[in-house]
Motif scaffolding. Structure first.
Motif, PDB file in Angstrom:
ATOM      1  N   VAL B  45       0.857  -1.184   0.000  1.00  0.00           N
ATOM      2  CA  VAL B  45       0.000   0.000   0.000  1.00  0.00           C
ATOM      3  C   VAL B  45       0.891   1.231   0.000  1.00  0.00           C
ATOM      4  CG1 VAL B  45      -1.700   1.340   1.311  1.00  0.00           C
ATOM      5  CG2 VAL B  45      -1.840  -1.165   1.293  1.00  0.00           C
ATOM      6  N   LEU B  46       0.645   2.123  -0.961  1.00  0.00           N
ATOM      7  CA  LEU B  46       1.381   3.382  -1.007  1.00  0.00           C
ATOM      8  C   LEU B  46       0.413   4.483  -0.594  1.00  0.00           C
ATOM      9  CD1 LEU B  46       4.278   4.329  -2.454  1.00  0.00           C
ATOM     10  CD2 LEU B  46       2.610   5.619  -3.774  1.00  0.00           C
ATOM     11  N   LEU B  47       0.747   5.184   0.494  1.00  0.00           N
ATOM     12  CA  LEU B  47      -0.138   6.221   1.030  1.00  0.00           C
ATOM     13  C   LEU B  47       0.536   7.572   0.829  1.00  0.00           C
ATOM     14  CD1 LEU B  47      -2.820   6.500   2.632  1.00  0.00           C
ATOM     15  CD2 LEU B  47      -1.486   6.274   4.722  1.00  0.00           C
ATOM     16  N   ASP B  48       0.024   8.341  -0.122  1.00  0.00           N
ATOM     17  CA  ASP B  48       0.626   9.647  -0.433  1.00  0.00           C
ATOM     18  C   ASP B  48      -0.069  10.739   0.361  1.00  0.00           C
ATOM     19  OD1 ASP B  48       1.743  11.908  -1.654  1.00  0.00           O
ATOM     20  OD2 ASP B  48       0.229  11.882  -3.251  1.00  0.00           O
ATOM     21  N   ILE B  49       0.671  11.393   1.281  1.00  0.00           N
ATOM     22  CA  ILE B  49       0.051  12.456   2.087  1.00  0.00           C
ATOM     23  C   ILE B  49       0.718  13.808   1.812  1.00  0.00           C
ATOM     24  CG2 ILE B  49      -0.742  10.870   3.901  1.00  0.00           C
ATOM     25  CD1 ILE B  49       1.527  11.970   5.680  1.00  0.00           C
ATOM     26  N   SER B  50       1.278  13.942   0.600  1.00  0.00           N
ATOM     27  CA  SER B  50       1.988  15.189   0.288  1.00  0.00           C
ATOM     28  C   SER B  50       1.061  16.406   0.242  1.00  0.00           C
ATOM     29  CB  SER B  50       2.744  15.046  -1.037  1.00  0.00           C
ATOM     30  OG  SER B  50       1.850  14.684  -2.065  1.00  0.00           O
ATOM     31  N   SER B  51      -0.255  16.173   0.058  1.00  0.00           N
ATOM     32  CA  SER B  51      -1.181  17.313   0.045  1.00  0.00           C
ATOM     33  C   SER B  51      -1.692  17.672   1.439  1.00  0.00           C
ATOM     34  CB  SER B  51      -2.395  17.008  -0.832  1.00  0.00           C
ATOM     35  OG  SER B  51      -1.987  16.796  -2.147  1.00  0.00           O
ATOM     36  N   LEU B  52      -1.371  16.827   2.437  1.00  0.00           N
ATOM     37  CA  LEU B  52      -1.884  17.100   3.785  1.00  0.00           C
ATOM     38  C   LEU B  52      -1.055  18.172   4.472  1.00  0.00           C
ATOM     39  CD1 LEU B  52      -2.962  13.763   5.514  1.00  0.00           C
ATOM     40  CD2 LEU B  52      -4.332  15.468   4.304  1.00  0.00           C
ATOM     41  N   GLU B  53      -1.721  19.264   4.866  1.00  0.00           N
ATOM     42  CA  GLU B  53      -1.015  20.355   5.534  1.00  0.00           C
ATOM     43  C   GLU B  53      -1.031  20.189   7.044  1.00  0.00           C
ATOM     44  OE1 GLU B  53      -3.034  23.696   3.838  1.00  0.00           O
ATOM     45  OE2 GLU B  53      -1.564  23.852   2.227  1.00  0.00           O
ATOM     46  N   VAL B  54      -1.863  19.272   7.528  1.00  0.00           N
ATOM     47  CA  VAL B  54      -1.957  19.011   8.964  1.00  0.00           C
ATOM     48  C   VAL B  54      -2.111  17.512   9.188  1.00  0.00           C
ATOM     49  CG1 VAL B  54      -3.277  19.422  11.066  1.00  0.00           C
ATOM     50  CG2 VAL B  54      -3.152  21.198   9.332  1.00  0.00           C
ATOM     51  N   THR B  77       3.124  -1.258   3.988  1.00  0.00           N
ATOM     52  CA  THR B  77       2.668   0.111   3.737  1.00  0.00           C
ATOM     53  C   THR B  77       3.863   1.051   3.710  1.00  0.00           C
ATOM     54  OG1 THR B  77       0.632  -0.333   4.950  1.00  0.00           O
ATOM     55  CG2 THR B  77       1.170   1.970   4.566  1.00  0.00           C
ATOM     56  N   VAL B  78       3.878   1.952   2.738  1.00  0.00           N
ATOM     57  CA  VAL B  78       4.873   3.021   2.738  1.00  0.00           C
ATOM     58  C   VAL B  78       4.124   4.345   2.641  1.00  0.00           C
ATOM     59  CG1 VAL B  78       6.814   4.085   1.536  1.00  0.00           C
ATOM     60  CG2 VAL B  78       6.685   1.607   1.694  1.00  0.00           C
ATOM     61  N   VAL B  79       4.421   5.252   3.563  1.00  0.00           N
ATOM     62  CA  VAL B  79       3.804   6.579   3.565  1.00  0.00           C
ATOM     63  C   VAL B  79       4.770   7.536   2.883  1.00  0.00           C
ATOM     64  CG1 VAL B  79       2.991   8.463   5.026  1.00  0.00           C
ATOM     65  CG2 VAL B  79       2.544   6.091   5.681  1.00  0.00           C
ATOM     66  N   VAL B  80       4.290   8.252   1.862  1.00  0.00           N
ATOM     67  CA  VAL B  80       5.212   9.133   1.140  1.00  0.00           C
ATOM     68  C   VAL B  80       4.761  10.594   1.174  1.00  0.00           C
ATOM     69  CG1 VAL B  80       5.860   7.285  -0.441  1.00  0.00           C
ATOM     70  CG2 VAL B  80       4.100   8.897  -1.123  1.00  0.00           C
ATOM     71  N   GLY B  81       5.750  11.480   1.097  1.00  0.00           N
ATOM     72  CA  GLY B  81       5.480  12.897   0.883  1.00  0.00           C
ATOM     73  C   GLY B  81       5.110  13.711   2.108  1.00  0.00           C
ATOM     74  N   ILE B  82       5.477  13.259   3.310  1.00  0.00           N
ATOM     75  CA  ILE B  82       5.170  14.059   4.503  1.00  0.00           C
ATOM     76  C   ILE B  82       5.881  15.412   4.383  1.00  0.00           C
ATOM     77  CG2 ILE B  82       5.346  14.230   7.014  1.00  0.00           C
ATOM     78  CD1 ILE B  82       5.319  11.265   7.224  1.00  0.00           C
ATOM     79  N   ALA B 103       8.846   7.350   2.869  1.00  0.00           N
ATOM     80  CA  ALA B 103       9.760   7.683   1.781  1.00  0.00           C
ATOM     81  C   ALA B 103       9.463   9.117   1.362  1.00  0.00           C
ATOM     82  CB  ALA B 103       9.571   6.726   0.613  1.00  0.00           C
ATOM     83  N   LEU B 104      10.462   9.765   0.754  1.00  0.00           N
ATOM     84  CA  LEU B 104      10.317  11.190   0.428  1.00  0.00           C
ATOM     85  C   LEU B 104       9.278  11.446  -0.645  1.00  0.00           C
ATOM     86  CD1 LEU B 104      13.859  12.797   0.535  1.00  0.00           C
ATOM     87  CD2 LEU B 104      11.935  13.119   2.105  1.00  0.00           C
ATOM     88  N   ASN B 105       9.220  10.567  -1.656  1.00  0.00           N
ATOM     89  CA  ASN B 105       8.272  10.797  -2.745  1.00  0.00           C
ATOM     90  C   ASN B 105       7.731   9.468  -3.277  1.00  0.00           C
ATOM     91  OD1 ASN B 105      10.262   9.751  -4.525  1.00  0.00           O
ATOM     92  ND2 ASN B 105      11.224  11.772  -4.587  1.00  0.00           N
ATOM     93  N   ILE B 106       6.800   9.574  -4.219  1.00  0.00           N
ATOM     94  CA  ILE B 106       6.126   8.380  -4.732  1.00  0.00           C
ATOM     95  C   ILE B 106       7.118   7.418  -5.384  1.00  0.00           C
ATOM     96  CG2 ILE B 106       4.447   7.564  -6.440  1.00  0.00           C
ATOM     97  CD1 ILE B 106       2.657   9.796  -5.794  1.00  0.00           C
ATOM     98  N   GLU B 107       8.060   7.978  -6.154  1.00  0.00           N
ATOM     99  CA  GLU B 107       9.018   7.132  -6.852  1.00  0.00           C
ATOM    100  C   GLU B 107       9.831   6.288  -5.870  1.00  0.00           C
ATOM    101  OE1 GLU B 107      10.916   9.667  -9.657  1.00  0.00           O
ATOM    102  OE2 GLU B 107      12.137   8.015 -10.425  1.00  0.00           O
TER     103      GLU B 107
END
Ligand SMILES: Nc1ncnc2c1ncn2[C@@H]1O[C@H](COP(=O)(O)OP(=O)(O)OP(=O)(O)O)[C@@H](O)[C@H]1O
Ligand SMILES: [Mg+2]
Lengths: 134, 141
Positions: B45-54, B77-82, B103-107
């Motif tokens: 599971v890839l969880l992208d939260i780069s748009s979350l400001e809080v 699970t990897v959470v990306v884009g904090i 991880a820093l980004n989706i890639e």
């Protein structure tokens, strides 16, 4: 301390909590807080608004843009007429919860703010005021 | 919006949270993801939260729960884009997201997932090999 602008919002639903987060953000931006400080006060507001809703049975959030001796900041007051907190010291302890949370809200909100003030009386309600300065 | 979309890409599920979620929406996502993992047999599971400001304690708990539930269902699970400001705030709040890979980004997140689930592919391949050996044996008989 001078209040430059203020707004009172209801905290009666989960949507209200989202609206409080968004309004606190715009107050913080308008007061010139850095991105990190904006994020801290919005996060603290989210914790306190959720407490007002979940533990206090709903209440209000008062947002103020303040200035004091040349410094500016955002002051937030969360108030409810719920059951109150029986043991404040315990409630402030990280990990203490009477619900299903992590018990991080109050302690976390204090760490994320510059000033923190909690008033509560059993059977009367709870009021928490925090300030983040620029 | 009353649901966060879950996309499927091969053996991975991808979720990108683009809205300021109220609590019920976060709980719905948690339940939807668990259901999709068990339906699809996804291994990651890839969880992208780069748009979350809080990310407050509630969303933090949701992220931990997603990682924990996925693991029980045999998925990583990897959470990306904090965002950096969110990371700083999380630590001060007292949430360190134990057991959650980031991880820093989706890639980079996808690369991490591929590596973490490589074992599954080998196991699958090994499964096929032993099956064909059996076929060979039966053919020889
Ligand atoms: N407005 C309130 N009215 C009544 N009780 C409260 C109020 N705010 C907090 N409390 C009490 O203080 C406890 C600790 O609050 P805190 O926010 O630290 O943790 P939590 O809300 O239980 O969990 P979390 O915030 O981590 O999800 C609560 O469990 C509750 O008993
Ligand atoms: Mg709380």
């Amino acid at each position: 301390m001078t209040v430059l602008r203020c707004e009172t919002m209801p905290v009666r639903s989960q949507q209200d909590v989202v609206a409080v987060r968004q309004s606190v953000r715009s107050f913080a931006v308008a007061q010139g807080l850095s991105l990190v400080d904006q994020t801290k006060i919005v996060t603290a507001a989210s914790e306190l608004a959720r407490n007002t809703l979940d533990h206090g049975g709903g209440g209000t959030a008062r947002l103020e843009a303040v200035s004091d001796n040349g410094r500016t900041g955002v002051r937030l007051t969360f108030e409810d007429r719920g059951p109150g907190i029986a043991d404040i010291a315990r409630a402030m302890t990280d990990g203490f919860t009477t619900g299903s949370g992590l018990g991080l809200g109050l302690g976390g909100a204090k760490r994320l703010s510059n000033d923190f003030d909690l008033w509560s009386r059993t059977g009367e309600g709870t009021r928490v005021t925090i300030t983040r300065w620029k | 919006m009353d649901r966060i979309p879950i996309l499927r890409m091969g053996q991975f599920l991808i979720v990108s949270i683009q809205v300021d979620m109220h609590d019920r929406l976060a709980l719905t996502l948690q339940a939807d993801l668990a259901a999709r993992i068990s339906q699809t047999g996804a291994h990651g599971v890839l969880l992208d939260i780069s748009s979350l400001e809080v990310v407050d304690s509630f969303i933090g708990r949701m992220i931990s729960n997603i990682a924990g539930t996925s693991r029980v269902l045999d998925a990583e699970t990897v959470v990306v884009g904090i965002q950096p400001a969110v990371a700083i705030t999380l630590v001060e709040l007292g949430l360190s997201l134990p057991g959650v890979r980031t991880a820093l980004n989706i890639e980079k997140g996808m690369a991490m997932l591929r590596e973490a689930t490589a074992g599954f592919e080998e196991a699958d391949a090994a499964g096929r090999n032993s099956l064909s050996e059996c076929d060979d044996d039966s053919a020889a008989l």
